[in-house]
Design an enzyme around this catalytic site. Sequence first.
Site, PDB file in Angstrom:
ATOM      1  N   ASP A  67      25.311 -14.500 137.543  1.00  0.00           N
ATOM      2  CA  ASP A  67      26.310 -14.675 138.593  1.00  0.00           C
ATOM      3  C   ASP A  67      26.811 -13.354 139.158  1.00  0.00           C
ATOM      4  O   ASP A  67      27.187 -13.273 140.327  1.00  0.00           O
ATOM      5  CB  ASP A  67      27.483 -15.503 138.077  1.00  0.00           C
ATOM      6  CG  ASP A  67      27.156 -16.983 138.009  1.00  0.00           C
ATOM      7  OD1 ASP A  67      26.242 -17.415 138.724  1.00  0.00           O
ATOM      8  OD2 ASP A  67      27.812 -17.705 137.240  1.00  0.00           O
ATOM      9  N   SER A 101      31.221 -21.938 127.237  1.00  0.00           N
ATOM     10  CA  SER A 101      31.441 -21.559 128.627  1.00  0.00           C
ATOM     11  C   SER A 101      30.838 -22.655 129.492  1.00  0.00           C
ATOM     12  O   SER A 101      29.643 -22.938 129.405  1.00  0.00           O
ATOM     13  CB  SER A 101      30.764 -20.212 128.918  1.00  0.00           C
ATOM     14  OG  SER A 101      30.886 -19.889 130.292  1.00  0.00           O
ATOM     15  N   ASP A 112      38.080 -16.181 131.441  1.00  0.00           N
ATOM     16  CA  ASP A 112      37.824 -14.872 132.045  1.00  0.00           C
ATOM     17  C   ASP A 112      38.722 -14.599 133.245  1.00  0.00           C
ATOM     18  O   ASP A 112      39.376 -13.560 133.323  1.00  0.00           O
ATOM     19  CB  ASP A 112      36.356 -14.759 132.466  1.00  0.00           C
ATOM     20  CG  ASP A 112      35.407 -14.722 131.277  1.00  0.00           C
ATOM     21  OD1 ASP A 112      35.866 -14.334 130.186  1.00  0.00           O
ATOM     22  OD2 ASP A 112      34.238 -15.092 131.438  1.00  0.00           O
ATOM     23  N   ARG A 124      27.426 -20.168 144.199  1.00  0.00           N
ATOM     24  CA  ARG A 124      27.935 -18.800 144.287  1.00  0.00           C
ATOM     25  C   ARG A 124      27.923 -18.211 145.698  1.00  0.00           C
ATOM     26  O   ARG A 124      28.906 -17.577 146.097  1.00  0.00           O
ATOM     27  CB  ARG A 124      27.179 -17.881 143.315  1.00  0.00           C
ATOM     28  CG  ARG A 124      27.311 -18.249 141.841  1.00  0.00           C
ATOM     29  CD  ARG A 124      28.737 -18.588 141.467  1.00  0.00           C
ATOM     30  NE  ARG A 124      28.927 -18.727 140.027  1.00  0.00           N
ATOM     31  CZ  ARG A 124      29.785 -19.558 139.477  1.00  0.00           C
ATOM     32  NH1 ARG A 124      30.526 -20.357 140.241  1.00  0.00           N
ATOM     33  NH2 ARG A 124      29.926 -19.621 138.166  1.00  0.00           N
TER      34      ARG A 124
END
Length: 399
Positions: A125, A177, A16, A96
């Site tokens: 996220d 992923s 990504d 995060r």
Amino acid sequence: MMDIKKVVLAYSGGLDTSVIVKWLQDKYGCEVITYTADLGQNEDLEPIKEKALKVGATKAYIEDVREEFLKDYVMKAFKFGALYEGKYPLATALGRPLITKKMIEIAKKENADAIAHGSTGKGNDQVRFDVSAVALKPDIKVLAPVREWELKSRDEEIEYAKKHNIPVPVTKEKPYSIDRNIWGLSIEAGPLEDPFFEPPEDIYSLTVSPKEAPDEPEYITIDFEEGMPVAINSQRMGLVELVEKANEIAGRHGVGRIDMIENRLVGIKSREIYEAPAAVLLLEAKRSLDELILDRESLHLKDQLAQKYAELVYYGYWFSETREALDAFADVLNKRATGTVKVKLYKGTATAVARKSDYALYSKQLATYDPTDTFNHKYGEAFCYIWGLPLKVLGQIRK
């Protein structure tokens, strides 16, 4: 279209974010600066920096934040024993807000108009990045290309990458992923999206199969000081070294595999696979110590608030006053959380089998049934009468 001249992108080097660098340049004609945090991915990040510059970034920041991550984020949740929905140790969710904080610092330094991330429109996220960013810098613009671009599948992203000569570490044959840091690893997508599909053994990288784990159990001790793990088998070490050691020991016994159907923040269910050897091991030990040193009401309230704490982290509310207030509560309860716990590791399980502390509330003289018993059993009748009085009165009314 927004006037964007410079963007700081959270860059992993994966599919990504590799595609995003080129996409941002094409859409906004902007300068892209990448930021990559070393959270303990266990990989050489220099090639990621080189890749970022190769695909068009004007600058590429890399920073080792493992110590800060463990000390200021992971250990705060650890003191509560926080697990989302009773299973997930929050490894990705805890990383995060730290990544966002660092990106905001770079955005201020570089006079960037926006930050960007590679989260999807139905993932968790996106919320963690967006909410953390505006909490720290309310006027910052947050871009999430995956939410708006024309690429509708991972296969299309792979084709886009090939078309623009962007190297990506993913194939159509294994389209998983993966997000990894020192506290845990998450795996999703591909065939794992079928909840009736058993995960293949080759998706795991931190743990051996319990079937292949040693046939003899291994016993280790974890020392704690004020709620923080400080030593394994009486050997003191820093947090980073300790967690890495715990990962290695627990992983070789197959400890730390989690397969769950998880309720995402946006309201959908998803199938998630996690590997968290150190987290599972250390949380088991810490729970055992808490049972020894906390009174009943404190322990029960901590458990209730641990669920709320996990939700706050999972929902992206790290930079909230509620989380800060809960940290203060946890700090009080962990003042006496000093002691040693022995854990048995065997075939995928970590079980606390012994514990001791100078601050233990356990009294053998009160708990025992042998001749050294100091508890006055005659008081039991009066206690039961008073304790049951409300129900006795209710029973009379019902009758």
